[in-house]
Design a protein around this motif. Structure first.
Motif, PDB file in Angstrom:
ATOM      1  N   ALA A   1      -5.493   5.110   3.403  1.00 16.20           N
ATOM      2  CA  ALA A   1      -4.934   5.430   4.718  1.00 16.20           C
ATOM      3  C   ALA A   1      -5.178   4.277   5.693  1.00 16.20           C
ATOM      4  CB  ALA A   1      -5.531   6.733   5.256  1.00 16.20           C
ATOM      5  N   GLN A   2      -6.331   3.618   5.580  1.00 17.90           N
ATOM      6  CA  GLN A   2      -6.610   2.477   6.440  1.00 17.90           C
ATOM      7  C   GLN A   2      -5.694   1.303   6.105  1.00 17.90           C
ATOM      8  OE1 GLN A   2     -10.858   2.178   5.612  1.00 17.90           O
ATOM      9  NE2 GLN A   2     -11.255   2.632   7.770  1.00 17.90           N
ATOM     10  N   ILE A   3      -5.507   1.034   4.840  1.00 16.25           N
ATOM     11  CA  ILE A   3      -4.624  -0.061   4.434  1.00 16.25           C
ATOM     12  C   ILE A   3      -3.207   0.203   4.940  1.00 16.25           C
ATOM     13  CG2 ILE A   3      -3.520  -1.165   2.445  1.00 16.25           C
ATOM     14  CD1 ILE A   3      -6.206  -0.820   0.983  1.00 16.25           C
ATOM     15  N   ALA A   4      -2.743   1.423   4.781  1.00 13.47           N
ATOM     16  CA  ALA A   4      -1.403   1.782   5.256  1.00 13.47           C
ATOM     17  C   ALA A   4      -1.309   1.594   6.773  1.00 13.47           C
ATOM     18  CB  ALA A   4      -1.071   3.217   4.866  1.00 13.47           C
TER      19      ALA A   4
ATOM     20  N   ASN B   1      -1.081  -2.075   7.720  1.00 20.40           N
ATOM     21  CA  ASN B   1       0.256  -2.591   7.436  1.00 20.40           C
ATOM     22  C   ASN B   1       1.281  -2.046   8.413  1.00 20.40           C
ATOM     23  OD1 ASN B   1       0.507  -4.382   4.935  1.00 20.40           O
ATOM     24  ND2 ASN B   1      -0.930  -2.801   4.276  1.00 20.40           N
ATOM     25  N   GLU B   2       1.207  -0.772   8.709  1.00 21.95           N
ATOM     26  CA  GLU B   2       2.168  -0.142   9.626  1.00 21.95           C
ATOM     27  C   GLU B   2       2.079  -0.743  11.022  1.00 21.95           C
ATOM     28  OE1 GLU B   2       5.044   2.701  11.005  1.00 21.95           O
ATOM     29  OE2 GLU B   2       4.494   2.188   8.960  1.00 21.95           O
ATOM     30  N   LEU B   3       0.864  -0.903  11.523  1.00 21.32           N
ATOM     31  CA  LEU B   3       0.666  -1.343  12.906  1.00 21.32           C
ATOM     32  C   LEU B   3       0.405  -2.833  13.060  1.00 21.32           C
ATOM     33  CD1 LEU B   3      -1.607   1.630  14.032  1.00 21.32           C
ATOM     34  CD2 LEU B   3       0.869   1.378  14.317  1.00 21.32           C
ATOM     35  N   GLY B   4      -0.013  -3.481  11.993  1.00 19.48           N
ATOM     36  CA  GLY B   4      -0.383  -4.882  12.063  1.00 19.48           C
ATOM     37  C   GLY B   4      -1.836  -5.030  12.495  1.00 19.48           C
ATOM     38  N   THR B   5      -2.333  -6.237  12.351  1.00 14.48           N
ATOM     39  CA  THR B   5      -3.707  -6.561  12.756  1.00 14.48           C
ATOM     40  C   THR B   5      -3.671  -7.878  13.527  1.00 14.48           C
ATOM     41  OG1 THR B   5      -4.229  -7.886  10.802  1.00 14.48           O
ATOM     42  CG2 THR B   5      -4.586  -5.495  10.626  1.00 14.48           C
ATOM     43  N   SER B   6      -4.819  -8.381  13.884  1.00 13.58           N
ATOM     44  CA  SER B   6      -4.862  -9.667  14.587  1.00 13.58           C
ATOM     45  C   SER B   6      -4.430 -10.816  13.682  1.00 13.58           C
ATOM     46  CB  SER B   6      -6.267  -9.927  15.142  1.00 13.58           C
ATOM     47  OG  SER B   6      -7.200  -9.990  14.076  1.00 13.58           O
ATOM     48  N   THR B   7      -4.457 -10.589  12.367  1.00 13.16           N
ATOM     49  CA  THR B   7      -4.083 -11.663  11.433  1.00 13.16           C
ATOM     50  C   THR B   7      -2.854 -11.339  10.582  1.00 13.16           C
ATOM     51  OG1 THR B   7      -5.603 -10.786   9.763  1.00 13.16           O
ATOM     52  CG2 THR B   7      -6.458 -12.491  11.263  1.00 13.16           C
TER      53      THR B   7
ATOM     54  N   PRO C   1       1.158  -9.324  10.533  1.00 14.40           N
ATOM     55  CA  PRO C   1       2.195  -8.677  11.350  1.00 14.40           C
ATOM     56  C   PRO C   1       2.376  -7.207  10.996  1.00 14.40           C
ATOM     57  CG  PRO C   1       3.205  -9.926   9.589  1.00 14.40           C
ATOM     58  CD  PRO C   1       1.728 -10.209   9.518  1.00 14.40           C
ATOM     59  N   SER C   2       2.951  -6.481  11.914  1.00  8.39           N
ATOM     60  CA  SER C   2       3.297  -5.081  11.670  1.00  8.39           C
ATOM     61  C   SER C   2       4.426  -5.004  10.655  1.00  8.39           C
ATOM     62  CB  SER C   2       3.736  -4.432  12.988  1.00  8.39           C
ATOM     63  OG  SER C   2       4.258  -3.151  12.755  1.00  8.39           O
ATOM     64  N   ARG C   3       4.282  -4.115   9.708  1.00  6.78           N
ATOM     65  CA  ARG C   3       5.334  -3.831   8.726  1.00  6.78           C
ATOM     66  C   ARG C   3       5.519  -2.326   8.747  1.00  6.78           C
ATOM     67  NH1 ARG C   3       2.167  -8.161   5.914  1.00  6.78           N
ATOM     68  NH2 ARG C   3       3.536  -9.984   6.002  1.00  6.78           N
ATOM     69  N   PRO C   4       6.293  -1.835   9.706  1.00  8.57           N
ATOM     70  CA  PRO C   4       6.361  -0.393  10.018  1.00  8.57           C
ATOM     71  C   PRO C   4       7.191   0.428   9.021  1.00  8.57           C
ATOM     72  CG  PRO C   4       7.848  -1.598  11.427  1.00  8.57           C
ATOM     73  CD  PRO C   4       7.110  -2.633  10.613  1.00  8.57           C
TER      74      PRO C   4
ATOM     75  N   SER D   1      12.777  -5.001   4.358  1.00  8.48           N
ATOM     76  CA  SER D   1      12.775  -6.434   4.668  1.00  8.48           C
ATOM     77  C   SER D   1      11.756  -6.658   5.788  1.00  8.48           C
ATOM     78  CB  SER D   1      14.171  -6.904   5.070  1.00  8.48           C
ATOM     79  OG  SER D   1      14.656  -6.147   6.148  1.00  8.48           O
ATOM     80  N   PHE D   2      10.596  -7.110   5.384  1.00 11.18           N
ATOM     81  CA  PHE D   2       9.497  -7.346   6.306  1.00 11.18           C
ATOM     82  C   PHE D   2       9.162  -8.827   6.312  1.00 11.18           C
ATOM     83  CE2 PHE D   2       8.818  -3.089   4.435  1.00 11.18           C
ATOM     84  CZ  PHE D   2       8.952  -2.331   5.579  1.00 11.18           C
ATOM     85  N   GLU D   3       8.401  -9.215   7.319  1.00 10.53           N
ATOM     86  CA  GLU D   3       7.945 -10.600   7.381  1.00 10.53           C
ATOM     87  C   GLU D   3       7.182 -10.919   6.087  1.00 10.53           C
ATOM     88  OE1 GLU D   3       5.051 -13.211  10.242  1.00 10.53           O
ATOM     89  OE2 GLU D   3       6.319 -11.691  11.177  1.00 10.53           O
ATOM     90  N   PRO D   4       7.472 -12.058   5.462  1.00 10.08           N
ATOM     91  CA  PRO D   4       6.822 -12.405   4.185  1.00 10.08           C
ATOM     92  C   PRO D   4       5.312 -12.532   4.335  1.00 10.08           C
ATOM     93  CG  PRO D   4       8.602 -13.935   4.681  1.00 10.08           C
ATOM     94  CD  PRO D   4       8.414 -13.082   5.890  1.00 10.08           C
ATOM     95  N   ASN D   5       4.647 -12.455   3.224  1.00  9.29           N
ATOM     96  CA  ASN D   5       3.197 -12.636   3.213  1.00  9.29           C
ATOM     97  C   ASN D   5       2.831 -14.059   3.633  1.00  9.29           C
ATOM     98  OD1 ASN D   5       2.479 -10.061   2.300  1.00  9.29           O
ATOM     99  ND2 ASN D   5       2.856 -10.622   0.180  1.00  9.29           N
ATOM    100  N   ALA D   6       1.625 -14.202   4.132  1.00  9.89           N
ATOM    101  CA  ALA D   6       1.087 -15.518   4.477  1.00  9.89           C
ATOM    102  C   ALA D   6       0.889 -16.328   3.199  1.00  9.89           C
ATOM    103  CB  ALA D   6      -0.245 -15.352   5.211  1.00  9.89           C
ATOM    104  N   GLU D   7       0.854 -17.632   3.341  1.00  5.02           N
ATOM    105  CA  GLU D   7       0.662 -18.508   2.171  1.00  5.02           C
ATOM    106  C   GLU D   7      -0.610 -18.155   1.401  1.00  5.02           C
ATOM    107  OE1 GLU D   7       2.607 -20.723   0.624  1.00  5.02           O
ATOM    108  OE2 GLU D   7       4.150 -20.127   2.052  1.00  5.02           O
ATOM    109  N   SER D   8      -1.676 -17.844   2.126  1.00  4.89           N
ATOM    110  CA  SER D   8      -2.942 -17.499   1.448  1.00  4.89           C
ATOM    111  C   SER D   8      -2.781 -16.217   0.624  1.00  4.89           C
ATOM    112  CB  SER D   8      -4.067 -17.338   2.474  1.00  4.89           C
ATOM    113  OG  SER D   8      -3.731 -16.339   3.426  1.00  4.89           O
TER     114      SER D   8
END
Length: 153
Positions: A45-48, A51-57, A59-62, A115-122
């Protein structure tokens, strides 16, 4: 009873009894607390939520909100059809289960095809994909529905 309610047929009485049951319950679709996501003990539930709301690092993927917003007509028409089923012997429980299953399916589809913002390179290096929300498939498989009495948390 007054106003003719005392003259309902047994089918009419059953119909209104099922409507009352529907009024007393609600369906929740999403992630239930306590579903452990990985060997570190992180809650699904925390992971979801992250992802839904985004974090400081990240983006939101609602995916939850989009599942509802993009399928409003489908959800409304399904609910209407299900209510019609009460006339032919359907039950409140069956309706709630079908609406819950629809919600799960819509969320799972959005996780897989959104279609969400792609993952970071890391992240891409770590999991080998730029597709957000999909790694092991565990989050998508963890989408569930529960039926609760109104007001119950």
């Amino acid at each position: 009873m007054s106003g003719g309610w005392d003259r309902l047929t047994p089918e009419g009485q059953r119909f209104f009894a099922e409507i009352e049951k529907l009024k007393e319950q609600q369906v929740f679709v999403g992630f239930q607390a306590g579903q452990v996501a990985d060997d570190r003990g992180v809650d699904m539930a925390q992971i979801a939520m992250f992802n839904e709301l985004g974090t400081s690092t990240a983006p939101s993927r609602p995916f939850l909100r989009m599942s509802v917003d993009e399928n409003e007509d489908k959800i409304i028409s399904t609910c209407g059809r299900e209510l019609e089923s009460l006339k032919s012997g359907g039950t409140a429980e069956t309706i709630l289960r079908r609406v819950g299953a629809l919600g799960v399916r819509l969320v799972q589809e959005k996780i897989g095809s959104g279609s969400f913002e792609p993952n970071a390179e890391s992240t891409i290096r770590k999991k080998g994909s730029d597709k957000p929300l999909i790694d092991t498939g565990r989050m998508r498989q963890s989408v569930k529905y529960v039926i609760k009495r109104r007001g119950e948390s």
